[in-house]
Design an enzyme around this catalytic site. Structure first.
Site, PDB file in Angstrom:
ATOM      1  N   GLY A 176      36.454  15.549  53.939  1.00 28.27           N
ATOM      2  CA  GLY A 176      35.529  14.996  52.945  1.00 28.27           C
ATOM      3  C   GLY A 176      34.261  14.462  53.576  1.00 28.27           C
ATOM      4  O   GLY A 176      33.160  14.641  53.038  1.00 28.27           O
ATOM      5  N   CYS A 177      34.400  13.803  54.717  1.00 30.50           N
ATOM      6  CA  CYS A 177      33.239  13.213  55.384  1.00 30.50           C
ATOM      7  C   CYS A 177      32.303  14.304  55.909  1.00 30.50           C
ATOM      8  O   CYS A 177      31.080  14.154  55.854  1.00 30.50           O
ATOM      9  CB  CYS A 177      33.687  12.285  56.509  1.00 30.50           C
ATOM     10  SG  CYS A 177      34.665  10.886  55.901  1.00 30.50           S
ATOM     11  N   THR A 178      32.876  15.396  56.376  1.00 30.25           N
ATOM     12  CA  THR A 178      32.061  16.512  56.852  1.00 30.25           C
ATOM     13  C   THR A 178      31.297  17.138  55.694  1.00 30.25           C
ATOM     14  O   THR A 178      30.085  17.377  55.789  1.00 30.25           O
ATOM     15  CB  THR A 178      32.942  17.565  57.551  1.00 30.25           C
ATOM     16  OG1 THR A 178      33.586  16.941  58.671  1.00 30.25           O
ATOM     17  CG2 THR A 178      32.126  18.752  58.031  1.00 30.25           C
TER      18      THR A 178
END
Length: 157
Positions: free
Chosen positions: A47-49
């Protein structure tokens, strides 16, 4: 000033944090530009990527609207550097290793996964207007379409 950020209209807590290239970034020094701070749990996770790639993909449009965008997590400068290089990110990443800024912005929260409770960063975005006031806060962010929504809010300032 309250200890933690809770609502729009408050003055954004000022801070100075190192960015991925080691240079210090002070929030108040960004004025009169609006600033987008997106808080995320951990470099190089799914998700962060996706979120970092989305903000990077729209960075030129944020800049054209006069805004500055920074990602913030507790990851080290070294991890940020690897993350930026691996995914060719253009958004500057700030390291809040001691968690002070995350706590002051109210995004260091108790989380739960698979029945276990732990402390971590809530995915959240804060839009700060050119006077240093919080214009809008997004909490418990869902990544798809989020960067686009934030860009529209910047344009509406």
């Amino acid at each position: 000033m309250p200890d933690t950020l809770t609502e729009a209209g408050q003055t954004a807590p000022d801070f100075t944090l190192p960015r991925d290239d080691g240079a210090p970034v002070t929030l108040s020094a960004q004025r009169p530009a609006p600033v987008v701070l997106y808080f995320y749990p951990k470099d190089d996770t799914s998700g962060c990527t996706k979120e970092a790639i989305a903000f990077s993909g729209l960075l030129a449009e944020f800049e054209a609207a006069g805004a500055r965008v920074f990602g913030i997590s507790k990851d080290s400068l070294a991890k940020h550097g690897k993350f930026r290089s691996k995914h060719e990110l253009s958004v500057p990443l700030l390291s809040d290793e001691d968690g002070d800024v995350c706590e002051r912005y109210g995004v260091w929260v108790e989380k739960s996964m698979y029945g276990k409770r732990f402390m971590g960063i809530e995915r959240a975005t804060v839009l700060i207007d050119g006077t240093g006031r919080i214009a809008r806060i997004w909490r418990k962010v869902k990544v798809p379409g989020h960067a686009e929504e934030v860009l529209e809010a910047v344009r509406a300032l």
